[in-house]
Design an enzyme around this catalytic site. Structure first.
Site, PDB file in Angstrom:
ATOM      1  N   THR A 131       1.715  -4.674   4.063  1.00 16.19           N
ATOM      2  CA  THR A 131       1.601  -5.040   5.485  1.00 16.19           C
ATOM      3  C   THR A 131       0.998  -6.430   5.699  1.00 16.19           C
ATOM      4  OG1 THR A 131      -0.535  -3.944   5.622  1.00 16.19           O
ATOM      5  CG2 THR A 131       1.409  -2.645   6.255  1.00 16.19           C
ATOM      6  N   ASP A 132       0.252  -6.948   4.699  1.00 13.57           N
ATOM      7  CA  ASP A 132      -0.460  -8.213   4.936  1.00 13.57           C
ATOM      8  C   ASP A 132       0.488  -9.361   5.291  1.00 13.57           C
ATOM      9  OD1 ASP A 132      -2.849  -6.954   4.483  1.00 13.57           O
ATOM     10  OD2 ASP A 132      -3.095  -7.672   2.431  1.00 13.57           O
ATOM     11  N   THR A 175       0.819  -1.216   0.000  1.00 14.69           N
ATOM     12  CA  THR A 175       0.000   0.000   0.000  1.00 14.69           C
ATOM     13  C   THR A 175       0.851   1.264   0.000  1.00 14.69           C
ATOM     14  OG1 THR A 175      -1.813  -1.177   1.034  1.00 14.69           O
ATOM     15  CG2 THR A 175      -1.828   1.193   1.332  1.00 14.69           C
ATOM     16  N   SER A 207       1.389  -7.464  -1.090  1.00 15.00           N
ATOM     17  CA  SER A 207       2.083  -8.505  -0.319  1.00 15.00           C
ATOM     18  C   SER A 207       1.342  -9.844  -0.218  1.00 15.00           C
ATOM     19  CB  SER A 207       2.544  -7.988   1.040  1.00 15.00           C
ATOM     20  OG  SER A 207       1.512  -7.954   1.958  1.00 15.00           O
TER      21      SER A 207
HETATM   22  N1  LIG Z   1      -1.374  -2.041   3.922  1.00 12.69           N
HETATM   23  C1  LIG Z   1      -0.975  -2.881   2.994  1.00 12.69           C
HETATM   24  O1  LIG Z   1       0.141  -2.810   2.524  1.00 12.69           O
HETATM   25  C2  LIG Z   1      -1.938  -3.990   2.623  1.00 12.69           C
HETATM   26  C3  LIG Z   1      -1.818  -4.495   1.199  1.00 12.69           C
HETATM   27  N2  LIG Z   1      -2.946  -5.340   0.910  1.00 12.69           N
HETATM   28  C4  LIG Z   1      -0.538  -5.302   1.003  1.00 12.69           C
HETATM   29  O2  LIG Z   1      -0.154  -6.017   1.884  1.00 12.69           O
HETATM   30  O3  LIG Z   1       0.047  -5.230  -0.036  1.00 12.69           O
END
Ligand SMILES: NC(=O)C[C@H](N)C(=O)O
Length: 323
Positions: free
Chosen positions: A88-89, A13, A55
């Protein structure tokens, strides 16, 4: 003299933007590069875009390639610290994988963002600036891979994503952060005691993760017997207990030489061989199931993928999972 920091961008993100329909998508050109001028006040920063992945698309094989890319970049040019931007995932998984395998002896920081680059209150720029500051701080040496997010520093081994959208999502439920980031300084409160390193060449072992639920049916696990798996991680109830109905399936896997690692669905505490009823921890230990020491399921899976390159013996794996 300012420290030389390498920022390795992998996507997430932090490198995405929101459109008029409120959909969030990866940008063609990574948004992270726009933050570069704000980082130069803190260090001599080089940016490398190695991937642009959401991710959930991350795999252990890609994590291993990322490790090789970092080691190669470090060999070519000596950096004082490395920052990795990541979705973050699965951020905690890549951070922990690198913690176990990366052979680079400078601070390694992983960060990301919960809000996309063009959202009001975007947290990517501040998380990246904090990460560069932490990577450039000599107190960050010998702490293992660390995760910097929302003004806190967490050990890769203990940190987990706890909230779907809050910017304070990364927490270390058992031990708390190891440090905090103030306006002008980086402050560590404690350091992780245990450090492990495994020299690996690949990360392609086939290790599924299953979660115990009340009333679990053995038929749900049929796939485990039908395909060739190298290991299995089971998220058990509480102290490490399972529904008796699935024990025969686990026994068949053990008989085939498949190591099974037990973790708990609880995010605090460790699995232990206490309960002596059918499916209880004591019985599982007697069967030869390996007990993990406080890792969550997704991290125990990565540790098994990594340690399977060292040994396939249940007893030796148990010793590694005691660490
Ligand atoms: N906040 C994020 O980065 C979540 C995103 N769906 C990822 O992990 O790529």
């Amino acid at each position: 003299m300012s420290k030389k920091i390498l920022v390795v961008n992998t996507g997430g993100t932090i490198a995405m933007s929101v459109d008029d329909s409120e959909g969030v998508k990866p940008l063609d050109d990574q948004a992270v590069n726009k933050i570069l001028p704000f980082l130069e006040k803190h260090a001599d920063v080089t940016m490398k875009n190695v991937l642009n992945l959401p991710s959930p698309h991350m795999t252990p094989a890609i994590m291993n390639q990322l490790r090789l890319d970092i080691e190669e970049a470090f060999e070519q040019d000596h950096y004082d610290g490395i920052v990795i931007t990541h979705g973050t995932d699965t951020l905690e998984e890549t951070a922990y994988f690198l913690d176990l395998t990366l052979s680079v002896n400078v601070p390694i920081v992983v960060t990301g963002a919960m809000r996309s680059s063009n959202e009001l209150g975007a947290d990517g720029p501040v998380n990246l600036i904090s990460s560069v500051r932490v990577a450039a701080d000599s107190d960050s040496l010998n702490k293992g891979v660390i995760v910097v997010f929302n003004d806190e520093i967490h050990a890769a081994r203990h940190v987990t994503k706890t909230h779907t959208s809050n910017v304070a999502t990364f927490q270390s439920p058992q031990y708390g952060p190891i440090g905090t980031i103030a306006k002008k300084s980086v402050q560590y409160h404690h350091a992780p005691l245990d450090r492990e390193h495994y020299a690996i060449t690949h990360a392609d072992a086939n290790v599924p993760l299953i979660k115990a639920v009340a009333g679990m049916e053995p038929s749900w696990l049929q796939f485990l017997l039908e395909q060739q798996i190298d290991g299995l991680v089971v998220e058990a109830f509480g102290l490490g207990n399972l529904p008796p109905a699935i024990i025969p399936t686990l026994q068949q896997l053990l008989d085939k030489g498949v190591p099974i690692v037990l973790v708990s669905r609880c995010y605090n505490g460790q699995v232990q061989d206490i309960y002596d009823y059918e499916g209880g921890g004591r019985k599982l230990k007697e069967m030869g199931i390996i007990f993990s020491n406080g890792l969550n399921g997704q991290k125990a899976r990565l540790k098994l993928i990594v340690t399977l390159q060292k040994t396939r013996t249940f007893k030796e794996l148990q010793l590694l999972f005691d660490q």
